[in-house]
Scaffold this active site. Structure first.
Site, PDB file in Angstrom:
ATOM      1  N   ASP A  21       0.704  -1.099  -0.250  1.00 19.88           N
ATOM      2  CA  ASP A  21       0.134   0.183  -0.107  1.00 19.88           C
ATOM      3  C   ASP A  21       0.961   1.365   0.130  1.00 19.88           C
ATOM      4  OD1 ASP A  21      -2.105   1.565  -0.027  1.00 19.88           O
ATOM      5  OD2 ASP A  21      -2.988   0.981   1.856  1.00 19.88           O
ATOM      6  N   SER A  22       0.430   2.401  -0.665  1.00 18.73           N
ATOM      7  CA  SER A  22       1.042   3.566  -0.783  1.00 18.73           C
ATOM      8  C   SER A  22       1.452   4.492   0.265  1.00 18.73           C
ATOM      9  CB  SER A  22       0.238   4.426  -1.522  1.00 18.73           C
ATOM     10  OG  SER A  22      -0.810   4.577  -1.086  1.00 18.73           O
ATOM     11  N   GLY A  23       0.788   4.179   1.376  1.00 27.01           N
ATOM     12  CA  GLY A  23       1.140   5.229   2.661  1.00 27.01           C
ATOM     13  C   GLY A  23       0.189   6.344   2.790  1.00 27.01           C
ATOM     14  N   GLY A  24      -0.625   6.533   1.720  1.00 24.24           N
ATOM     15  CA  GLY A  24      -1.604   7.539   1.815  1.00 24.24           C
ATOM     16  C   GLY A  24      -2.726   7.289   2.834  1.00 24.24           C
ATOM     17  N   TYR A  25      -3.125   5.901   3.291  1.00 21.28           N
ATOM     18  CA  TYR A  25      -4.087   5.640   4.015  1.00 21.28           C
ATOM     19  C   TYR A  25      -3.426   5.828   5.436  1.00 21.28           C
ATOM     20  CZ  TYR A  25      -7.975   3.062   6.504  1.00 21.28           C
ATOM     21  OH  TYR A  25      -8.868   2.582   7.106  1.00 21.28           O
ATOM     22  N   GLN A  39     -11.645   6.523  -5.615  1.00 23.93           N
ATOM     23  CA  GLN A  39     -12.072   7.287  -4.389  1.00 23.93           C
ATOM     24  C   GLN A  39     -13.583   7.813  -4.882  1.00 23.93           C
ATOM     25  OE1 GLN A  39     -10.933   7.092  -1.409  1.00 23.93           O
ATOM     26  NE2 GLN A  39      -8.931   6.334  -1.558  1.00 23.93           N
ATOM     27  N   GLY A  95     -11.544   4.021  -0.019  1.00 23.94           N
ATOM     28  CA  GLY A  95     -12.365   4.899   0.597  1.00 23.94           C
ATOM     29  C   GLY A  95     -13.745   4.122   1.083  1.00 23.94           C
ATOM     30  N   ASP A 146      -7.707  -7.456   1.142  1.00 27.98           N
ATOM     31  CA  ASP A 146      -6.959  -7.553   2.334  1.00 27.98           C
ATOM     32  C   ASP A 146      -7.819  -6.822   3.474  1.00 27.98           C
ATOM     33  OD1 ASP A 146      -6.573  -4.537   1.519  1.00 27.98           O
ATOM     34  OD2 ASP A 146      -5.641  -4.647   3.498  1.00 27.98           O
TER      35      ASP A 146
HETATM   36  N1  PRF Z   1      -6.726   3.827   0.475  1.00 26.32           N
HETATM   37  C1  PRF Z   1      -5.305   3.242   0.561  1.00 26.32           C
HETATM   38  N2  PRF Z   1      -5.154   2.204   1.180  1.00 26.32           N
HETATM   39  C2  PRF Z   1      -6.302   1.816   1.975  1.00 26.32           C
HETATM   40  C3  PRF Z   1      -7.593   2.438   1.866  1.00 26.32           C
HETATM   41  C4  PRF Z   1      -7.510   3.742   0.815  1.00 26.32           C
HETATM   42  O1  PRF Z   1      -8.760   4.010   0.666  1.00 26.32           O
HETATM   43  C5  PRF Z   1      -8.603   1.511   2.577  1.00 26.32           C
HETATM   44  C6  PRF Z   1      -9.952   1.884   2.727  1.00 26.32           C
HETATM   45  N3  PRF Z   1     -10.733   0.836   3.129  1.00 26.32           N
HETATM   46  C7  PRF Z   1      -7.953   0.844   3.303  1.00 26.32           C
HETATM   47  N4  PRF Z   1      -6.498   0.721   2.821  1.00 26.32           N
HETATM   48  N5  PRF Z   1      -4.139   3.752  -0.107  1.00 26.32           N
END
Ligand code: PRF
Length: 376
Positions: free
Chosen positions: A92-96, A194, A221, A271
């Protein structure tokens, strides 16, 4: 990376496929255990392969960048070499995570300024830096840098956020296409849709993601506090727009019933921390339903943790013994509970795949829904 569609269920739209990566082939639909810092909590790689039968695991750019850092990861020859997992990895990119974990974060057009949750140090993530970090980590699938809106979210805020996520997405692809993989194998970049719970935004975002013609697409999102029905509705709308020939990944979802429902909406990859996190709290997902292993009623139940799973520690150890391990706060309790839940999630998607191929996914799902939601 190549995606082969094997079968589509006539009733629901569920798909069975094969996703070919540099580190092997993934059978979809698939659940990906979360290994935030490069380690699936409490589970060794051998157990992930033999017991859980995991085919791909997840890592997080945010955590791996802060610790051990890209210098060490590059010296190791990438995350696969560093953690000893030779099958596919997605990061995952780190944004979340910047939004859920770090302190003092500030969002600008350039990127996200934040303070580390570990030592308070200051950092800037940009779409470009996040692509570079994911090149250093060396995951097979890397995610675009996005902003995940909270729920609820005002329409205008959701719109502005989505538009910035789209501008960031274009910058991600630009940087990704200008750079080379560091370890000699191909990596694929997935855009993230999103748009909160607004239909017109979701449509716009899915169309924008699709226009990138990526190897796969993700839906973000969702599962952030909205009613389940809203999640399903958004999911159905988006999978209707994303290309049929590419895998769809629903991020951070969810419960076993969420997964069964969304497979039926055409999602291929999932995931979630739920199986490992809830497992460490004593909540077990089994082929007979959900149980709280700390409950007194299991004290003298000498049946296997889950006789419905074939082989592995869930057949070897009993419920009474696992309850005892939790009561005594033994480390093995956390390991066995994590193994049970991950094994069950992987079992569930494997069974789903069988029934998609057999053409009776709809009927099978109706029966399973009752079972997986049952509280024992
Ligand atoms: N964006 C990113 N990772 C995520 C989410 C997202 O919206 C979510 C939302 N359920 C979980 N992990 N980059």
């Amino acid at each position: 990376m190549e995606f082969e569609l094997i079968a589509t269920d006539p009733e629901t739209g569920a798909r069975a496929g094969l996703l070919h990566t540099a580190h092997g082939t993934i059978e979809t639909p698939i659940f990906m255990p979360v290994g935030t810092v490069g380690s699936v909590k409490a589970v060794m790689q051998e157990q992930l392969k033999q017991d859980v039968k995991a085919q791909i695991i997840l890592g997080n750019t945010y955590h791996l960048y802060l610790r051990p850092g890209t210098e060490i990861l590059e010296k190791a020859g990438g995350l696969h070499k560093f953690n000893g997992w030779d099958k596919p990895i997605l990061t995952d990119s780190g944004g979340y995570q910047v939004f859920s974990l770090s302190a003092n974060r500030k969002l600008k057009e350039e990127g996200a300024l934040f303070q580390s949750h570990i030592d308070g140090s200051r950092h800037l993530f940009t779409p470009e830096s996040v692509m570079d970090i994911q090149r250093s980590i060396g995951a097979d699938i890397v995610m675009a840098f996005d902003e995940c809106t909270p729920y609820p979210c005002e329409y205008n805020d959701a719109k502005k956020s989505m538009e910035m996520t789209h501008r960031w997405l274009a910058r991600c692809f630009q940087r990704f296409n200008e750079t080379e993989p560091k370890y000699g194998y191909e990596q694929s970049l997935f855009p993230i849709v999103q748009g909160s719970t607004y239909k017109d935004l979701r449509i716009q975002s899915a169309e924008f993601a699709a226009s990138m013609e990526a190897d796969g697409n993700a839906i973000g999102g969702l599962s952030v506090g909205e009613p389940e029905q809203d999640m399903y509705e958004m999911c159905e709308l988006v999978t209707g727009i994303l290309p049929k020939t590419k895998p769809r990944y629903l991020m951070g979802v969810g419960t076993p019933w969420n997964i069964l429902e969304c497979i039926g909406l055409g999602v291929d990859m999932f995931d979630c921390v739920m199986p490992t996190r809830n497992g460490r709290n004593g909540m077990l997902f089994t082929t007979e339903g959900v149980i709280n292993i700390k409950n007194k009623r299991w004290a003298d139940d000498f049946s296997p943790i889950d006789a419905g799973l074939d082989g592995g520690s869930s057949n070897t150890y009993t419920k009474a013994y696992l309850r005892h391990l939790f009561a005594a706060q033994e480390i093995l309790g956390l390991q066995l509970a994590s193994l049970q839940n991950l094994s069950f999630y992987l079992h569930l998607v494997k069974e789903a795949r069988k029934h998609i191929i057999a053409g009776d996914y709809g009927k099978w799902r109706r029966e399973q829904m009752e079972i997986v939601k049952r509280r024992l």
